[in-house]
Write an enzyme that holds these catalytic residues in place. Structure first.
Site, PDB file in Angstrom:
ATOM      1  N   ASP A 168       7.774  21.415  42.381  1.00 20.42           N
ATOM      2  CA  ASP A 168       8.407  20.112  42.202  1.00 20.42           C
ATOM      3  C   ASP A 168       9.765  20.231  41.509  1.00 20.42           C
ATOM      4  OD1 ASP A 168       6.352  18.842  43.487  1.00 20.42           O
ATOM      5  OD2 ASP A 168       5.459  17.954  41.692  1.00 20.42           O
ATOM      6  N   GLU A 218       0.025  45.297  41.978  1.00 22.11           N
ATOM      7  CA  GLU A 218       0.288  46.037  40.745  1.00 22.11           C
ATOM      8  C   GLU A 218      -0.993  46.509  40.054  1.00 22.11           C
ATOM      9  OE1 GLU A 218       2.573  43.524  38.114  1.00 22.11           O
ATOM     10  OE2 GLU A 218       1.666  41.697  38.908  1.00 22.11           O
ATOM     11  N   ASP A 235       2.710  48.204  35.907  1.00 25.57           N
ATOM     12  CA  ASP A 235       1.316  47.790  35.782  1.00 25.57           C
ATOM     13  C   ASP A 235       0.402  48.638  36.659  1.00 25.57           C
ATOM     14  OD1 ASP A 235       0.950  45.600  33.870  1.00 25.57           O
ATOM     15  OD2 ASP A 235       2.367  44.523  35.123  1.00 25.57           O
ATOM     16  N   HIS A 264       6.839  37.517  31.537  1.00 24.39           N
ATOM     17  CA  HIS A 264       7.095  38.320  30.338  1.00 24.39           C
ATOM     18  C   HIS A 264       8.372  37.882  29.623  1.00 24.39           C
ATOM     19  CE1 HIS A 264       3.831  41.114  31.084  1.00 24.39           C
ATOM     20  NE2 HIS A 264       4.262  41.330  32.306  1.00 24.39           N
ATOM     21  N   ARG A 269       9.185  34.010  39.020  1.00 24.60           N
ATOM     22  CA  ARG A 269       7.831  34.531  38.820  1.00 24.60           C
ATOM     23  C   ARG A 269       7.127  33.709  37.755  1.00 24.60           C
ATOM     24  NH1 ARG A 269       6.251  40.678  37.035  1.00 24.60           N
ATOM     25  NH2 ARG A 269       7.334  40.080  35.112  1.00 24.60           N
TER      26      ARG A 269
END
Length: 273
Positions: A91, A156, A182, A52, A77
């Site tokens: 990576d 969530e 959520d 977000h 996240r």
């Protein structure tokens, strides 16, 4: 002679070593400078968000570099539970993933597989090109890579709560993290994270995690709620966000100097700079 390096400890190891719950905050601004300020605040962990927040590969890399060396765990996240996205993040040197919207054991298994090289997973091999391996300066990185990554999955939704025991049983899922916002929305209670039914669902998952012997965390900006979840068994919490702190503090300045009389006698306050 090339410098031989060792991977840093993961969030999984930090949780195992802790003698108290770990407190952290969101880093959503996309700014390495803000990330570094937060890294030096004394918190246990930071969540760099790309679901977000305006974060791409370059800004995530810059923030990882900015907080490196501070005594704080950095978790990232991604925007989606996706094998290609995970490959890029890992990576870059992301060691701790918070995977959003994991609703089933199968989705949890896919997340874990994306962090493991074959034959144990599906992660693409590019260690000689990757910061994660310090361009092959970490000895035996390919064989040890799974040890350098922790996977936390987000619970969530109502479906995830119903499947939480099966999700916790997935090998390679190190922890779960509850997202009440959520979760409330999926329960038809949009914006009502404090609703008793939402609180009960979170508490159910905390109990399930304790039974499974795995850590569980939760997002809770309200201090009373955070402390209640900690008392209920949460092992880690997110209790604020850089952008929220800036928004509320700047609003307070506006309220002080604009909404009130700007020529009123100043209130003596300690110098905080």
């Amino acid at each position: 002679m090339p410098l031989r390096l060792e991977p840093e400890a993961t969030f999984r190891e930090a949780l195992a070593a802790a003698d108290r719950p770990l407190a952290g905050m969101w880093v959503c601004s996309g700014s390495p400078l803000v990330a570094e300020i937060c890294a030096g605040a004394g918190l246990d962990w930071l969540l760099i968000d790309a679901e977000h927040s305006p974060n791409g590969l370059e800004s995530i890399l810059a923030q990882l570099q900015a907080v490196n060396g501070y005594p704080v765990q950095a978790m990232v996240r991604p925007p989606v539970n996706d094998t290609v996205v995970f490959k890029q993040y890992l990576d870059l040197g992301v060691q701790n993933l918070l995977v959003p919207m994991v609703n089933s054991a199968a989705e949890a298994e896919a997340a874990v597989a994306a962090t493991r090289y074959p034959p144990h997973g599906v992660r693409g091999v590019g260690s000689s090109l990757a910061r994660a391996a310090r361009w092959n300066r970490i000895p035996d990185y390919l064989a040890r890579a799974a040890e350098t990554v922790s996977v936390t999955v987000q619970i969530e939704s109502e479906a995830a709560v119903a499947a939480v025991e099966n999700i916790l049983a997935v090998d390679g899922v190190d922890a779960i993290f509850l997202g009440p916002a959520d979760l409330a929305a999926s329960m038809g209670l949009l914006g009502q994270q404090e609703h008793p039914e939402v609180r009960a669902a979170v508490e159910h998952c905390l109990t399930a995690a304790k039974t499974a012997g795995k850590p569980a965390g939760v997002n809770a900006f309200n201090e009373g709620t955070a402390r209640a979840y900690l008392a209920g068994g949460a092992s880690f919490v997110l209790v604020g966000a850089d952008v929220a702190i800036l928004a509320r503090a700047s609003e307070a300045l506006a309220s002080t100097y604009i909404a009130n009389d700007p020529v009123a006698e100043p209130v003596e306050t300690p110098d905080s700079y």
